[in-house]
Motif scaffolding. Structure first.
Motif, PDB file in Angstrom:
ATOM      1  N   LYS A   5       0.750  -1.167   0.010  1.00 39.64           N
ATOM      2  CA  LYS A   5       0.094   0.147   0.022  1.00 39.64           C
ATOM      3  C   LYS A   5       0.809   1.214  -0.190  1.00 39.64           C
ATOM      4  O   LYS A   5       1.975   1.204   0.859  1.00 39.64           O
ATOM      5  N   GLU A   6       0.448   1.981  -1.004  1.00 39.86           N
ATOM      6  CA  GLU A   6       1.397   3.405  -0.940  1.00 39.86           C
ATOM      7  C   GLU A   6       0.324   4.733  -0.902  1.00 39.86           C
ATOM      8  O   GLU A   6      -0.617   4.586  -1.791  1.00 39.86           O
ATOM      9  N   THR A   7       0.418   5.535  -0.068  1.00 43.06           N
ATOM     10  CA  THR A   7      -0.256   6.628  -0.209  1.00 43.06           C
ATOM     11  C   THR A   7       0.478   7.852  -1.013  1.00 43.06           C
ATOM     12  O   THR A   7       1.314   8.073  -0.807  1.00 43.06           O
ATOM     13  N   ASN A   9      -0.997  10.853  -2.055  1.00 40.43           N
ATOM     14  CA  ASN A   9      -1.337  12.163  -1.497  1.00 40.43           C
ATOM     15  C   ASN A   9      -2.634  11.820  -0.653  1.00 40.43           C
ATOM     16  O   ASN A   9      -3.144  10.464  -0.257  1.00 40.43           O
ATOM     17  N   ASP A  10      -3.268  13.107   0.081  1.00 39.37           N
ATOM     18  CA  ASP A  10      -4.597  12.857   0.763  1.00 39.37           C
ATOM     19  C   ASP A  10      -5.784  11.964   0.120  1.00 39.37           C
ATOM     20  O   ASP A  10      -6.449  11.317   0.936  1.00 39.37           O
ATOM     21  N   SER A  11      -5.778  12.136  -1.153  1.00 40.36           N
ATOM     22  CA  SER A  11      -6.981  11.513  -1.676  1.00 40.36           C
ATOM     23  C   SER A  11      -6.695  10.092  -2.725  1.00 40.36           C
ATOM     24  O   SER A  11      -7.645   9.591  -3.165  1.00 40.36           O
ATOM     25  N   GLU A  13      -4.584   6.359  -2.909  1.00 39.05           N
ATOM     26  CA  GLU A  13      -3.727   5.353  -2.225  1.00 39.05           C
ATOM     27  C   GLU A  13      -4.110   4.114  -3.024  1.00 39.05           C
ATOM     28  O   GLU A  13      -4.883   4.048  -3.666  1.00 39.05           O
ATOM     29  N   LYS A  15      -3.143   0.233  -3.499  1.00 40.51           N
ATOM     30  CA  LYS A  15      -3.079  -1.109  -3.061  1.00 40.51           C
ATOM     31  C   LYS A  15      -2.777  -2.123  -4.200  1.00 40.51           C
ATOM     32  O   LYS A  15      -3.480  -2.096  -5.038  1.00 40.51           O
TER      33      LYS A  15
END
Length: 67
Positions: A5-7, A9-11, A13, A15
């Protein structure tokens, strides 16, 4: 199921499910990318993701010939 899982930015993500055909590594000698089966690797020896380096077939052959 295991996944990475990598974010972004805030909106956003991302998987990605881990399977035996979508896990890759890079050879520490020549830099070639190749697919690995992490279940096979961690089944054979006591290892961890941070301390494990895998060599490609050609570099493995070269290293074995040195002995």
């Amino acid at each position: 199921m295991f996944y990475v899982k990598e974010t972004i930015n805030d909106s956003i993500e991302i998987k990605v499910e881990l399977h035996d055909d979508n896990v890759f590594t890079t050879c520490p000698d020549c830099g070639v990318e190749f697919c690995v089966d992490i279940a096979e690797i961690f089944n054979e020896v006591k290892s961890d993701l941070y301390g494990t380096a895998l060599f490609c077939v050609e570099c493995s052959k070269s290293r074995l010939e040195e002995f």
